[in-house]
Write a protein that holds these residues in place. Structure first.
Motif, mmCIF file in Angstrom:
data_model
loop_
_atom_site.group_PDB
_atom_site.id
_atom_site.type_symbol
_atom_site.label_atom_id
_atom_site.label_comp_id
_atom_site.label_asym_id
_atom_site.label_seq_id
_atom_site.Cartn_x
_atom_site.Cartn_y
_atom_site.Cartn_z
ATOM 1 N N GLY A 101 21.518 22.502 109.169
ATOM 2 C CA GLY A 101 21.040 21.978 110.443
ATOM 3 C C GLY A 101 19.977 22.860 111.066
ATOM 4 O O GLY A 101 19.031 22.373 111.695
ATOM 5 N N PHE A 102 20.130 24.177 110.895
ATOM 6 C CA PHE A 102 19.113 25.113 111.406
ATOM 7 C C PHE A 102 17.776 24.846 110.721
ATOM 8 O O PHE A 102 16.731 24.768 111.376
ATOM 9 N N PHE A 103 17.795 24.701 109.403
ATOM 10 C CA PHE A 103 16.549 24.404 108.697
ATOM 11 C C PHE A 103 15.969 23.070 109.160
ATOM 12 O O PHE A 103 14.764 22.954 109.412
ATOM 13 N N ASP A 104 16.817 22.049 109.283
ATOM 14 C CA ASP A 104 16.336 20.730 109.695
ATOM 15 C C ASP A 104 15.722 20.752 111.089
ATOM 16 O O ASP A 104 14.695 20.113 111.334
ATOM 17 N N ARG A 105 16.353 21.468 112.030
ATOM 18 C CA ARG A 105 15.947 21.399 113.425
ATOM 19 C C ARG A 105 14.929 22.466 113.837
ATOM 20 O O ARG A 105 14.202 22.271 114.814
ATOM 21 N N VAL A 106 14.877 23.587 113.115
ATOM 22 C CA VAL A 106 13.997 24.700 113.522
ATOM 23 C C VAL A 106 12.796 24.874 112.593
ATOM 24 O O VAL A 106 11.708 25.219 113.050
ATOM 25 N N PHE A 107 12.957 24.617 111.316
ATOM 26 C CA PHE A 107 11.840 24.732 110.375
ATOM 27 C C PHE A 107 11.002 23.449 110.453
ATOM 28 O O PHE A 107 10.977 22.631 109.550
ATOM 29 N N LEU A 108 10.296 23.318 111.568
ATOM 30 C CA LEU A 108 9.591 22.086 111.927
ATOM 31 C C LEU A 108 8.120 22.121 111.530
ATOM 32 O O LEU A 108 7.563 23.201 111.290
ATOM 33 N N PRO A 109 7.471 20.948 111.509
ATOM 34 C CA PRO A 109 6.016 20.947 111.377
ATOM 35 C C PRO A 109 5.392 21.776 112.505
ATOM 36 O O PRO A 109 5.766 21.638 113.673
ATOM 37 N N GLY A 110 4.481 22.661 112.139
ATOM 38 C CA GLY A 110 3.875 23.550 113.114
ATOM 39 C C GLY A 110 4.626 24.857 113.270
ATOM 40 O O GLY A 110 4.115 25.814 113.849
ATOM 41 N N VAL A 111 5.852 24.903 112.748
ATOM 42 C CA VAL A 111 6.661 26.126 112.819
ATOM 43 C C VAL A 111 6.745 26.771 111.441
ATOM 44 O O VAL A 111 6.259 27.876 111.219
ATOM 45 N N SER A 112 7.359 26.077 110.505
ATOM 46 C CA SER A 112 7.469 26.643 109.158
ATOM 47 C C SER A 112 6.394 26.114 108.219
ATOM 48 O O SER A 112 6.090 26.739 107.208
ATOM 49 N N PHE A 113 5.829 24.970 108.541
ATOM 50 C CA PHE A 113 4.768 24.415 107.698
ATOM 51 C C PHE A 113 3.827 23.579 108.533
ATOM 52 O O PHE A 113 4.144 23.172 109.650
ATOM 53 N N LYS A 114 2.640 23.379 107.991
ATOM 54 C CA LYS A 114 1.651 22.498 108.601
ATOM 55 C C LYS A 114 1.255 21.443 107.578
ATOM 56 O O LYS A 114 1.192 21.733 106.380
ATOM 57 N N LEU A 115 1.001 20.252 108.057
ATOM 58 C CA LEU A 115 0.485 19.192 107.198
ATOM 59 C C LEU A 115 -1.025 19.145 107.359
ATOM 60 O O LEU A 115 -1.534 18.882 108.456
ATOM 61 N N VAL A 116 -1.742 19.448 106.281
ATOM 62 C CA VAL A 116 -3.203 19.456 106.296
ATOM 63 C C VAL A 116 -3.681 18.432 105.279
ATOM 64 O O VAL A 116 -3.483 18.614 104.074
ATOM 65 N N ASP A 117 -4.279 17.359 105.771
ATOM 66 C CA ASP A 117 -4.731 16.268 104.889
ATOM 67 C C ASP A 117 -3.602 15.797 103.969
ATOM 68 O O ASP A 117 -3.803 15.564 102.772
ATOM 69 N N GLY A 118 -2.421 15.703 104.540
ATOM 70 C CA GLY A 118 -1.263 15.221 103.787
ATOM 71 C C GLY A 118 -0.622 16.257 102.883
ATOM 72 O O GLY A 118 0.357 15.962 102.210
ATOM 73 N N GLN A 119 -1.137 17.479 102.891
ATOM 74 C CA GLN A 119 -0.597 18.546 102.055
ATOM 75 C C GLN A 119 0.180 19.546 102.915
ATOM 76 O O GLN A 119 -0.253 19.891 104.024
ATOM 77 N N VAL A 120 1.303 20.017 102.387
ATOM 78 C CA VAL A 120 2.110 21.000 103.105
ATOM 79 C C VAL A 120 1.507 22.385 102.918
ATOM 80 O O VAL A 120 1.222 22.812 101.786
ATOM 81 N N ARG A 121 1.309 23.090 104.033
ATOM 82 C CA ARG A 121 0.785 24.451 103.999
ATOM 83 C C ARG A 121 1.755 25.376 104.735
ATOM 84 O O ARG A 121 2.339 24.986 105.739
ATOM 85 N N ALA A 123 3.416 28.036 107.216
ATOM 86 C CA ALA A 123 3.110 28.425 108.599
ATOM 87 C C ALA A 123 3.876 29.655 109.060
ATOM 88 O O ALA A 123 3.522 30.254 110.072
ATOM 89 N N LEU A 124 4.937 30.052 108.331
ATOM 90 C CA LEU A 124 5.694 31.244 108.738
ATOM 91 C C LEU A 124 5.068 32.504 108.141
ATOM 92 O O LEU A 124 5.728 33.306 107.485
ATOM 93 N N THR A 125 3.787 32.666 108.398
ATOM 94 C CA THR A 125 3.058 33.785 107.809
ATOM 95 C C THR A 125 3.374 35.111 108.505
ATOM 96 O O THR A 125 2.986 36.167 107.998
ATOM 97 N N ASN A 126 4.074 35.058 109.622
ATOM 98 C CA ASN A 126 4.507 36.305 110.277
ATOM 99 C C ASN A 126 5.586 37.014 109.469
ATOM 100 O O ASN A 126 5.763 38.230 109.585
ATOM 101 N N VAL A 127 6.307 36.274 108.638
ATOM 102 C CA VAL A 127 7.395 36.856 107.844
ATOM 103 C C VAL A 127 6.807 37.497 106.593
ATOM 104 O O VAL A 127 6.237 36.819 105.738
ATOM 105 N N LYS A 128 6.944 38.812 106.498
ATOM 106 C CA LYS A 128 6.345 39.567 105.392
ATOM 107 C C LYS A 128 7.315 39.795 104.242
ATOM 108 O O LYS A 128 6.903 40.172 103.150
ATOM 109 N N LYS A 129 8.600 39.603 104.478
ATOM 110 C CA LYS A 129 9.606 39.729 103.426
ATOM 111 C C LYS A 129 10.880 39.056 103.899
ATOM 112 O O LYS A 129 11.102 38.919 105.110
ATOM 113 N N ASN A 163 4.758 31.801 102.932
ATOM 114 C CA ASN A 163 3.520 32.182 102.275
ATOM 115 C C ASN A 163 3.744 33.068 101.048
ATOM 116 O O ASN A 163 2.968 33.973 100.766
ATOM 117 N N GLY A 164 4.849 32.792 100.328
ATOM 118 C CA GLY A 164 5.116 33.556 99.111
ATOM 119 C C GLY A 164 5.539 34.985 99.357
ATOM 120 O O GLY A 164 5.329 35.859 98.514
#
Length: 197
Positions: A101-121, A123-129, A163-164
C-alpha cells in the motif's frame, strides 16, 4: 555533504514487535545511527499507515498537481532521504500488504517516476543508495522455483525509479526452520552491511 548530514529513511513493515523482523529493524536503525546517519524511522504499522488507495486517489493518480495531497508528509520524507533501507518479511512471495500500500499510495507519478512521452523515467534521484533486509519462510530453492518475485521487484523496478542507485539485498531464507544461531548470524551480517552502508 558532511557525514552528519546523511539522511536515511528506514521503512519497516511488520505488525509484531517481538518478531525477528522487528529485531532486524532495531539493529538497522541503531547501526545506522552509530555511523552518523540521521535516521527517519518509518514504522508503517506503528504509524497506522492507511494502505488502501481510495477511489479519489486513483482518479487523481496521474494529476501531479494534487496526487500527493493525501500522503504529502510521506512524500516529503521520501524526498528528503539520501538513502533508504526497507525492512520487512516476505509473505506469500510478496510484500506485507501495508508495504504494498505504501508503494501504491506514495510512489506516485511525479514522486518516484515521471511519464515522459509515454515512457517511465526515474524521479527518486535524491536516493543515492538503498538496501532491503528481509526474511523468507521458505528455502532459497523454493523462492527460485517461484521466480523470487520479491527480489526481482526490489532489484529491478524499485531500483529503476531510484535511477539505478547501488543497492544491497540481504535475505534470510528458510526462516521457518532457522535456528537461534542462524538468526544471530544473519543479524551480524546485517550489522556489517549497515556499518559500511
Amino acid at each position: 555533504m558532511a557525514d552528519t548530514e546523511k539522511k536515511a529513511m528506514v521503512i519497516f513493515a511488520h505488525p509484531v514487535p517481538e518478531s525477528f523482523s522487528s529485531a532486524l529493524h532495531t539493529r538497522v536503525v541503531e547501526t545506522l545511527k552509530s555511523q552518523q546517519w540521521q535516521v527517519d524511522d518509518c514504522d508503517l504499522n506503528a504509524e497506522n499507515f492507511p494502505a488502501v488507495m481510495t477511489c479519489e486517489e486513483r482518479r487523481s493518480y496521474h494529476d501531479e498537481t494534487i496526487n500527493i495531497n493525501p500522503v504529502k508528509s510521506y512524500v516529503e520524507r521520501l524526498q528528503a532521504a539520501d538513502a533508504i533501507v526497507f525492512v520487512y518479511p516476505v509473505w506469500n512471495f510478496g510484500y506485507p500488504a501495508i508495504l504494498k500500500g505504501f508503494f501504491d499510495r506514495v510512489f506516485l507519478p511525479g514522486v518516484s517516476f515521471k511519464l515522459v512521452d509515454g515512457q517511465v523515467r526515474p524521479a527518486l534521484t535524491n536516493v543515492k543508495k538503498y538496501a532491503t533486509v528481509t526474511t523468507y519462510g521458505g528455502t532459497r530453492l523454493r523462492a527460485f522455483m517461484a521466480g523470487d518475485p520479491p527480489r526481482k521487484l526490489m532489484t529491478r523496478p524499485i531500483r529503476y525509479v531510484m535511477n539505478g542507485a547501488p543497492m544491497q539485498y540481504l535475505a534470510l531464507y528458510d526462516m521457518n526452520r532457522a535456528s537461534d544461531q542462524k538468526r544471530a548470524a544473519f543479524l551480524a551480517h546485517v550489522t556489517r552491511h549497515m556499518e559500511r552502508f
